[in-house]
Design a protein around this motif. Sequence first.
Motif, PDB file in Angstrom:
ATOM      1  N   GLN A  38      -5.672   1.083  -1.608  1.00 23.07           N
ATOM      2  CA  GLN A  38      -4.485   1.640  -0.950  1.00 23.07           C
ATOM      3  C   GLN A  38      -4.194   1.025   0.414  1.00 23.07           C
ATOM      4  O   GLN A  38      -3.048   1.057   0.869  1.00 23.07           O
ATOM      5  CB  GLN A  38      -4.638   3.163  -0.796  1.00 23.07           C
ATOM      6  CG  GLN A  38      -4.414   3.951  -2.075  1.00 23.07           C
ATOM      7  CD  GLN A  38      -5.652   4.027  -2.942  1.00 23.07           C
ATOM      8  OE1 GLN A  38      -6.754   3.711  -2.488  1.00 23.07           O
ATOM      9  NE2 GLN A  38      -5.474   4.446  -4.181  1.00 23.07           N
ATOM     10  N   LEU A  39      -5.215   0.504   1.105  1.00 16.96           N
ATOM     11  CA  LEU A  39      -5.018  -0.075   2.439  1.00 16.96           C
ATOM     12  C   LEU A  39      -5.399  -1.552   2.443  1.00 16.96           C
ATOM     13  O   LEU A  39      -5.972  -2.062   3.400  1.00 16.96           O
ATOM     14  CB  LEU A  39      -5.860   0.687   3.471  1.00 16.96           C
ATOM     15  CG  LEU A  39      -5.551   2.170   3.641  1.00 16.96           C
ATOM     16  CD1 LEU A  39      -6.540   2.817   4.601  1.00 16.96           C
ATOM     17  CD2 LEU A  39      -4.113   2.383   4.134  1.00 16.96           C
ATOM     18  N   ARG A  42      -4.983  -4.085   5.429  1.00 17.86           N
ATOM     19  CA  ARG A  42      -5.640  -3.839   6.717  1.00 17.86           C
ATOM     20  C   ARG A  42      -7.082  -4.329   6.696  1.00 17.86           C
ATOM     21  O   ARG A  42      -7.699  -4.423   5.638  1.00 17.86           O
ATOM     22  CB  ARG A  42      -5.594  -2.355   7.082  1.00 17.86           C
ATOM     23  CG  ARG A  42      -4.182  -1.807   7.221  1.00 17.86           C
ATOM     24  CD  ARG A  42      -4.167  -0.382   7.732  1.00 17.86           C
ATOM     25  NE  ARG A  42      -2.805   0.116   7.826  1.00 17.86           N
ATOM     26  CZ  ARG A  42      -2.008  -0.086   8.871  1.00 17.86           C
ATOM     27  NH1 ARG A  42      -2.458  -0.766   9.917  1.00 17.86           N
ATOM     28  NH2 ARG A  42      -0.775   0.383   8.883  1.00 17.86           N
ATOM     29  N   ALA A 356      -3.350   7.436   2.088  1.00 14.31           N
ATOM     30  CA  ALA A 356      -2.995   6.076   2.500  1.00 14.31           C
ATOM     31  C   ALA A 356      -1.553   6.013   2.995  1.00 14.31           C
ATOM     32  O   ALA A 356      -1.259   5.330   3.995  1.00 14.31           O
ATOM     33  CB  ALA A 356      -3.200   5.109   1.342  1.00 14.31           C
ATOM     34  N   ARG A 357      -0.641   6.705   2.311  1.00 11.47           N
ATOM     35  CA  ARG A 357       0.754   6.719   2.764  1.00 11.47           C
ATOM     36  C   ARG A 357       0.858   7.357   4.150  1.00 11.47           C
ATOM     37  O   ARG A 357       1.625   6.892   5.006  1.00 11.47           O
ATOM     38  CB  ARG A 357       1.629   7.469   1.765  1.00 11.47           C
ATOM     39  CG  ARG A 357       1.961   6.657   0.505  1.00 11.47           C
ATOM     40  CD  ARG A 357       3.114   7.295  -0.254  1.00 11.47           C
ATOM     41  NE  ARG A 357       2.751   8.600  -0.792  1.00 11.47           N
ATOM     42  CZ  ARG A 357       2.218   8.800  -1.994  1.00 11.47           C
ATOM     43  NH1 ARG A 357       1.975   7.763  -2.780  1.00 11.47           N
ATOM     44  NH2 ARG A 357       1.946  10.006  -2.414  1.00 11.47           N
ATOM     45  N   ILE A 359      -1.528   7.477   6.449  1.00 11.22           N
ATOM     46  CA  ILE A 359      -2.118   6.553   7.436  1.00 11.22           C
ATOM     47  C   ILE A 359      -1.163   5.421   7.743  1.00 11.22           C
ATOM     48  O   ILE A 359      -0.886   5.113   8.923  1.00 11.22           O
ATOM     49  CB  ILE A 359      -3.458   6.013   6.913  1.00 11.22           C
ATOM     50  CG1 ILE A 359      -4.506   7.133   6.846  1.00 11.22           C
ATOM     51  CG2 ILE A 359      -3.954   4.869   7.793  1.00 11.22           C
ATOM     52  CD1 ILE A 359      -5.808   6.707   6.211  1.00 11.22           C
ATOM     53  N   ASP A 360      -0.630   4.778   6.721  1.00 14.10           N
ATOM     54  CA  ASP A 360       0.284   3.660   6.931  1.00 14.10           C
ATOM     55  C   ASP A 360       1.521   4.086   7.714  1.00 14.10           C
ATOM     56  O   ASP A 360       1.969   3.410   8.650  1.00 14.10           O
ATOM     57  CB  ASP A 360       0.703   3.036   5.600  1.00 14.10           C
ATOM     58  CG  ASP A 360      -0.349   2.048   5.072  1.00 14.10           C
ATOM     59  OD1 ASP A 360      -1.076   1.465   5.898  1.00 14.10           O
ATOM     60  OD2 ASP A 360      -0.433   1.855   3.837  1.00 14.10           O
ATOM     61  N   GLU A 364       2.412   2.723  11.638  1.00 15.84           N
ATOM     62  CA  GLU A 364       3.509   1.761  11.796  1.00 15.84           C
ATOM     63  C   GLU A 364       4.208   1.932  13.143  1.00 15.84           C
ATOM     64  O   GLU A 364       4.312   3.037  13.667  1.00 15.84           O
ATOM     65  CB  GLU A 364       4.541   1.949  10.664  1.00 15.84           C
ATOM     66  CG  GLU A 364       4.029   1.452   9.322  1.00 15.84           C
ATOM     67  CD  GLU A 364       5.053   1.676   8.221  1.00 15.84           C
ATOM     68  OE1 GLU A 364       6.124   2.270   8.519  1.00 15.84           O
ATOM     69  OE2 GLU A 364       4.798   1.250   7.091  1.00 15.84           O
TER      70      GLU A 364
END
Length: 364
Positions: A38-39, A42, A356-357, A359-360, A364
């Motif tokens: 998912q990440l 990064r 994950a969504r 965190i992202d 941002e």
Amino acid sequence: MSDSLHVHTFGPEDAAPLLALHGITGHGGRYRRLAEHQLAGRRVLAPDLRGHGRSPRLPPWTLEQHAADLLAVLDAHRLDSVPVVGHSFGALVAIHLARLAPQRVRKLVLLDPAVSVRPADALAWAETPVKTCADRAEALATQRNDWPDAVDPELIEEEVDANWVPITRATAQANPEQDPAHQPDPHQTNPPQVTPAQGTHARPTQSPPAQSPRSTPPHATPPPAAPPQRPTPATLSQGNSPQDKPPPTSGGQPCSSLSAGGGGGRGARNLWMDSGDVDWRPRYCPAAVTTAWSEMCRATRLPPPGTPTLVVRALREAFVGPEFLQACKVELGADFTLVDLDSGHMVYLEEPDQVARLIDGFLE
């Protein structure tokens, strides 16, 4: 013995860095799936905290020392400032890192932080004997009972392979001072090592939050015939600890156990070694875990003002009390965000896509 942390690293070396911290009894490798699936864009650094995984077992195990260890990780990787994700006890460590060196922490993501643990519950869990199992099959059953909300059964296999160690009883008895931490990592070779600095010991200034009422403390072992139950805030003693689940059972029968001071021995390197002369034990220092329970009962610190902070609260648990949330709102103002998930405590394993969504979007 080299006093250095073991760091799991994932993602491209030139990608945006992210420091990820696990909870008690865990290890940095638990972030592997989230980081790789998912990440993937990064660079995730996930150290084994002191007393866990393949990192040193030597004390002190205070929040201040954990934070100092992590500063050494950032220095070793030449990172001036990074966002930090922390789960459960790891979220407390993340807060202390941000307070120790606010210029080094760009943003905080706190995944179901263990900020509202009652001392009576912490005592009961700290005195729970260390898990031991007779063979790998029993270890799998125990881990499955610990994580009943884990959707993917492969997670259980991966966790046992990464965090359970077969230890010959003769070795454990002959070498009680040796530990099972330094065995091959099935997902990484030649991991970077860092030397931690000595931590400070600042006195906490925040008053502890009022504790929400809970039922009786967790039992050492559930009744033999009782199936695993989904924990709720009203039934904490029958549900999770801030890292895992109730003291383990296998097929309805409790695993054998050690006193809290046990857990030594180097063991065999074959992770599928099933023999009557072998005990399977999780890869953490019991004394470090006991200390972590005590640390969770200290006056709760808040993220420093000016640090954007996202708290992800698991609604099936009771580890994030309203007093902490209200204090964060007052202290951080517009820099504070709260998101509730219908999840158990292991939010990043149970709901990886949503986490994950979040965190992202937050970074941002």
